[in-house]
Design a protein around this motif. Structure first.
Motif, PDB file in Angstrom:
ATOM      1  N   ALA A 119      59.017  43.166  45.397  1.00  0.00           N
ATOM      2  CA  ALA A 119      58.805  43.455  43.977  1.00  0.00           C
ATOM      3  C   ALA A 119      57.334  43.669  43.676  1.00  0.00           C
ATOM      4  CB  ALA A 119      59.347  42.301  43.142  1.00  0.00           C
ATOM      5  N   VAL A 120      57.087  44.640  42.800  1.00  0.00           N
ATOM      6  CA  VAL A 120      55.720  44.863  42.339  1.00  0.00           C
ATOM      7  C   VAL A 120      55.584  44.152  40.997  1.00  0.00           C
ATOM      8  CG1 VAL A 120      54.039  46.578  41.616  1.00  0.00           C
ATOM      9  CG2 VAL A 120      55.605  47.083  43.498  1.00  0.00           C
ATOM     10  N   ILE A 121      54.632  43.242  40.906  1.00  0.00           N
ATOM     11  CA  ILE A 121      54.429  42.518  39.655  1.00  0.00           C
ATOM     12  C   ILE A 121      53.000  42.741  39.182  1.00  0.00           C
ATOM     13  CG2 ILE A 121      56.160  40.772  40.176  1.00  0.00           C
ATOM     14  CD1 ILE A 121      53.843  38.902  40.919  1.00  0.00           C
ATOM     15  N   GLU A 122      52.768  42.429  37.912  1.00  0.00           N
ATOM     16  CA  GLU A 122      51.419  42.578  37.375  1.00  0.00           C
ATOM     17  C   GLU A 122      50.750  41.213  37.336  1.00  0.00           C
ATOM     18  OE1 GLU A 122      51.182  44.798  33.785  1.00  0.00           O
ATOM     19  OE2 GLU A 122      51.487  46.672  34.902  1.00  0.00           O
ATOM     20  N   LEU A 123      49.524  41.142  37.833  1.00  0.00           N
ATOM     21  CA  LEU A 123      48.794  39.871  37.881  1.00  0.00           C
ATOM     22  C   LEU A 123      47.465  40.007  37.166  1.00  0.00           C
ATOM     23  CD1 LEU A 123      49.306  38.945  41.658  1.00  0.00           C
ATOM     24  CD2 LEU A 123      50.443  37.869  39.708  1.00  0.00           C
ATOM     25  N   ASP A 124      47.010  38.866  36.651  1.00  0.00           N
ATOM     26  CA  ASP A 124      45.679  38.801  36.053  1.00  0.00           C
ATOM     27  C   ASP A 124      44.652  38.868  37.197  1.00  0.00           C
ATOM     28  OD1 ASP A 124      43.389  38.284  34.736  1.00  0.00           O
ATOM     29  OD2 ASP A 124      44.167  36.567  33.612  1.00  0.00           O
ATOM     30  N   THR A 125      43.684  39.754  37.090  1.00  0.00           N
ATOM     31  CA  THR A 125      42.708  39.891  38.183  1.00  0.00           C
ATOM     32  C   THR A 125      41.917  38.601  38.417  1.00  0.00           C
ATOM     33  OG1 THR A 125      41.121  40.817  36.618  1.00  0.00           O
ATOM     34  CG2 THR A 125      42.409  42.384  37.912  1.00  0.00           C
ATOM     35  N   ALA A 126      41.812  37.779  37.365  1.00  0.00           N
ATOM     36  CA  ALA A 126      41.066  36.527  37.517  1.00  0.00           C
ATOM     37  C   ALA A 126      41.779  35.551  38.447  1.00  0.00           C
ATOM     38  CB  ALA A 126      40.863  35.881  36.149  1.00  0.00           C
ATOM     39  N   SER A 127      43.075  35.806  38.663  1.00  0.00           N
ATOM     40  CA  SER A 127      43.830  34.874  39.518  1.00  0.00           C
ATOM     41  C   SER A 127      43.820  35.319  40.983  1.00  0.00           C
ATOM     42  CB  SER A 127      45.276  34.777  39.021  1.00  0.00           C
ATOM     43  OG  SER A 127      45.947  36.010  39.230  1.00  0.00           O
ATOM     44  N   ILE A 128      43.054  36.353  41.285  1.00  0.00           N
ATOM     45  CA  ILE A 128      43.078  36.891  42.652  1.00  0.00           C
ATOM     46  C   ILE A 128      41.702  36.808  43.298  1.00  0.00           C
ATOM     47  CG2 ILE A 128      43.659  38.883  44.068  1.00  0.00           C
ATOM     48  CD1 ILE A 128      45.350  39.908  41.741  1.00  0.00           C
ATOM     49  N   GLU A 129      41.676  36.257  44.503  1.00  0.00           N
ATOM     50  CA  GLU A 129      40.432  36.181  45.278  1.00  0.00           C
ATOM     51  C   GLU A 129      40.455  37.244  46.366  1.00  0.00           C
ATOM     52  OE1 GLU A 129      39.754  32.464  47.095  1.00  0.00           O
ATOM     53  OE2 GLU A 129      39.346  31.426  45.208  1.00  0.00           O
ATOM     54  N   PRO A 130      39.289  37.680  46.837  1.00  0.00           N
ATOM     55  CA  PRO A 130      39.293  38.595  47.975  1.00  0.00           C
ATOM     56  C   PRO A 130      39.780  37.889  49.236  1.00  0.00           C
ATOM     57  CG  PRO A 130      37.062  37.979  47.385  1.00  0.00           C
ATOM     58  CD  PRO A 130      37.954  37.389  46.344  1.00  0.00           C
ATOM     59  N   SER A 131      40.074  38.683  50.279  1.00  0.00           N
ATOM     60  CA  SER A 131      40.457  38.110  51.568  1.00  0.00           C
ATOM     61  C   SER A 131      39.338  37.208  52.078  1.00  0.00           C
ATOM     62  CB  SER A 131      40.708  39.234  52.579  1.00  0.00           C
ATOM     63  OG  SER A 131      40.732  38.717  53.888  1.00  0.00           O
ATOM     64  N   PHE A 132      39.693  36.256  52.923  1.00  0.00           N
ATOM     65  CA  PHE A 132      38.659  35.366  53.478  1.00  0.00           C
ATOM     66  C   PHE A 132      37.815  36.081  54.527  1.00  0.00           C
ATOM     67  CE2 PHE A 132      42.654  34.780  55.665  1.00  0.00           C
ATOM     68  CZ  PHE A 132      42.314  34.938  56.992  1.00  0.00           C
ATOM     69  N   VAL A 133      38.225  37.305  54.904  1.00  0.00           N
ATOM     70  CA  VAL A 133      37.409  38.111  55.817  1.00  0.00           C
ATOM     71  C   VAL A 133      37.068  39.420  55.122  1.00  0.00           C
ATOM     72  CG1 VAL A 133      37.184  39.055  58.137  1.00  0.00           C
ATOM     73  CG2 VAL A 133      38.781  37.200  57.703  1.00  0.00           C
ATOM     74  N   GLN A 134      35.781  39.630  54.881  1.00  0.00           N
ATOM     75  CA  GLN A 134      35.366  40.871  54.229  1.00  0.00           C
ATOM     76  C   GLN A 134      35.438  42.014  55.229  1.00  0.00           C
ATOM     77  OE1 GLN A 134      31.363  40.834  52.666  1.00  0.00           O
ATOM     78  NE2 GLN A 134      31.479  43.003  52.152  1.00  0.00           N
ATOM     79  N   ASP A 135      35.979  43.166  54.809  1.00  0.00           N
ATOM     80  CA  ASP A 135      36.013  44.309  55.731  1.00  0.00           C
ATOM     81  C   ASP A 135      35.008  45.370  55.328  1.00  0.00           C
ATOM     82  OD1 ASP A 135      37.339  45.153  53.463  1.00  0.00           O
ATOM     83  OD2 ASP A 135      39.281  45.428  54.438  1.00  0.00           O
ATOM     84  N   ARG A 136      35.046  45.772  54.067  1.00  0.00           N
ATOM     85  CA  ARG A 136      34.241  46.915  53.637  1.00  0.00           C
ATOM     86  C   ARG A 136      32.940  46.449  53.019  1.00  0.00           C
ATOM     87  NH1 ARG A 136      36.428  51.852  52.533  1.00  0.00           N
ATOM     88  NH2 ARG A 136      38.495  50.945  52.689  1.00  0.00           N
ATOM     89  N   MET A 137      31.862  47.225  53.286  1.00  0.00           N
ATOM     90  CA  MET A 137      30.606  46.932  52.605  1.00  0.00           C
ATOM     91  C   MET A 137      30.733  47.405  51.159  1.00  0.00           C
ATOM     92  SD  MET A 137      27.733  48.062  55.323  1.00  0.00           S
ATOM     93  CE  MET A 137      27.926  47.764  57.066  1.00  0.00           C
ATOM     94  N   GLU A 138      29.910  46.819  50.276  1.00  0.00           N
ATOM     95  CA  GLU A 138      29.930  47.256  48.890  1.00  0.00           C
ATOM     96  C   GLU A 138      29.634  48.740  48.828  1.00  0.00           C
ATOM     97  OE1 GLU A 138      30.594  45.402  46.027  1.00  0.00           O
ATOM     98  OE2 GLU A 138      31.311  43.982  47.507  1.00  0.00           O
ATOM     99  N   GLY A 139      30.416  49.463  48.071  1.00  0.00           N
ATOM    100  CA  GLY A 139      30.163  50.901  47.985  1.00  0.00           C
ATOM    101  C   GLY A 139      30.528  51.442  46.619  1.00  0.00           C
ATOM    102  N   ASP A 140      30.413  52.756  46.498  1.00  0.00           N
ATOM    103  CA  ASP A 140      30.661  53.427  45.240  1.00  0.00           C
ATOM    104  C   ASP A 140      32.160  53.506  44.978  1.00  0.00           C
ATOM    105  OD1 ASP A 140      30.411  54.915  43.017  1.00  0.00           O
ATOM    106  OD2 ASP A 140      29.989  56.800  44.054  1.00  0.00           O
TER     107      ASP A 140
END
Length: 294
Positions: free
Chosen positions: A30-51
């Motif tokens: 199921a696809v649900i809608e979540l508040d972005t404040a309730s979501i953390e990034p993965s514990f392993v960063q993959d991408r560098m900050e970009g545009d």
DNA sequence: GAACTCTATGCTCGGAAGGC
DNA sequence: GCCTTCCGAGCATAGAGTTC
């Protein structure tokens, strides 16, 4: 009585629906809608900050077409952790909207494998981003998990580790993701850095190139680290500005001398040089005549 | 504009070295 | 001896540059 029966029926329906949603969530259907404040990034960063301007505009106009994948946060109830879709999450957070997400129960290994496979399918992570992702995974996972996550063979994995280990974090950050720059070019940079008399100076040099695109910063750093070769008549094969930035490449042979100016990097300078050529030739002729007369 | 050349990249394989 | 890690090399491919 009939009303009570209806109420109980409604409750049962709601309960069934809730159970169904829970079941679908557990299966990640199921696809649900979540508040972005309730979501953390993965514990392993993959991408560098970009545009993310393009993505931001696309989501603003057409909405979020593809959901992100999250898992319930293993330590914080009610919170979630992203498996993939970090850039979409960033864009949607900036737009102040709710994010469409698929929630799935994932172990740490399953999360990084999903994250890595998504990145591979997108094929837009640069080599150094993949290498850093692999190096971060190494801190927590076995090589088998990492090769599964990244779809690379063990040889490549070793090369990635070696490159990331050999380069200062600050230098990689200063250069950025450098799209289009592959493994061999990064190995060349490692080798140049090892031979450089003052390797730490390369980072300072890269930090001074912020105006350039990331891949151009990479090229400039490599050029900067390459020993300046002096060729015939004392003219270097690369003409550089006082700040170290590359102005032109010079090729000399018995028959001709070629000065190649990167029009993309310095379009005005190229036009300026062309304008000056007739005047320079006139000056040369005048001096030549004076010598003859003397 | 087409054909050709050059260069960089990703992928794969095989062998060497070291640890168990 | 087996497994893992590391490294070098070759091949196919794509894209850029050059020549005609």
């Amino acid at each position: 009585m009939a009303a009570v029966s209806k109420s109980l029926g409604d409750l049962n329906d709601r309960s069934r629906r809730a159970n169904e949603i829970e079941r679908k969530l557990a299966e990640g259907q199921a696809v649900i809608e979540l508040d972005t404040a309730s979501i953390e990034p993965s514990f392993v960063q993959d991408r560098m900050e970009g545009d993310i301007d393009g993505l931001l505009a696309s989501i603003r106009e057409q909405g979020q077409q593809v959901p992100i994948l999250v898992r319930p946060h293993p330590e914080q109830p009610g919170q979630y952790q992203v498996a993939f879709g970090h850039r979409r999450l960033r864009a949607i957070t900036e737009l102040g909207r709710q994010v469409k997400a698929i929630v799935r129960d994932l172990t740490d290994e399953q999360l990084v494998i999903a994250q890595g496979q998504e990145n591979n399918e997108r094929e837009d992570l640069s080599f150094i981003e993949k290498a850093r992702f692999a190096a971060r995974l190494k801190e927590r996972f076995s090589r088998d998990v990492i090769t599964a996550a990244m779809s690379v063979d063990k040889s490549d994995l070793t090369r990635m580790f070696n490159i990331v280990d050999a380069l200062p974090v600050e230098l990689i950050d200063a250069i950025g993701p450098a799209p289009g720059v592959g493994r061999r070019s990064w190995i060349e940079l490692v080798e140049l850095l090892e031979k450089a008399p003052a390797p730490q100076e390369a980072t300072q040099f890269a930090l001074g190139l912020r105006a350039l695109a990331s891949q151009d910063r990479f090229k400039e750093v490599v050029t900067h680290l390459k020993p300046r070769r002096i060729v015939a008549r004392g003219v270097p094969d690369v003409l550089a500005a006082p700040d170290g930035s590359r102005l032109a490449q010079v090729k000399q042979s018995k028959a001709k001398v070629e000065i190649m100016i990167d029009r993309k990097a310095t379009p005005d300078f190229a036009a300026f040089v062309l304008e000056q050529v007739p005047a320079l030739y006139a000056e040369y002729r005048a001096k030549h005549r004076q010598k003859k007369e003397a």
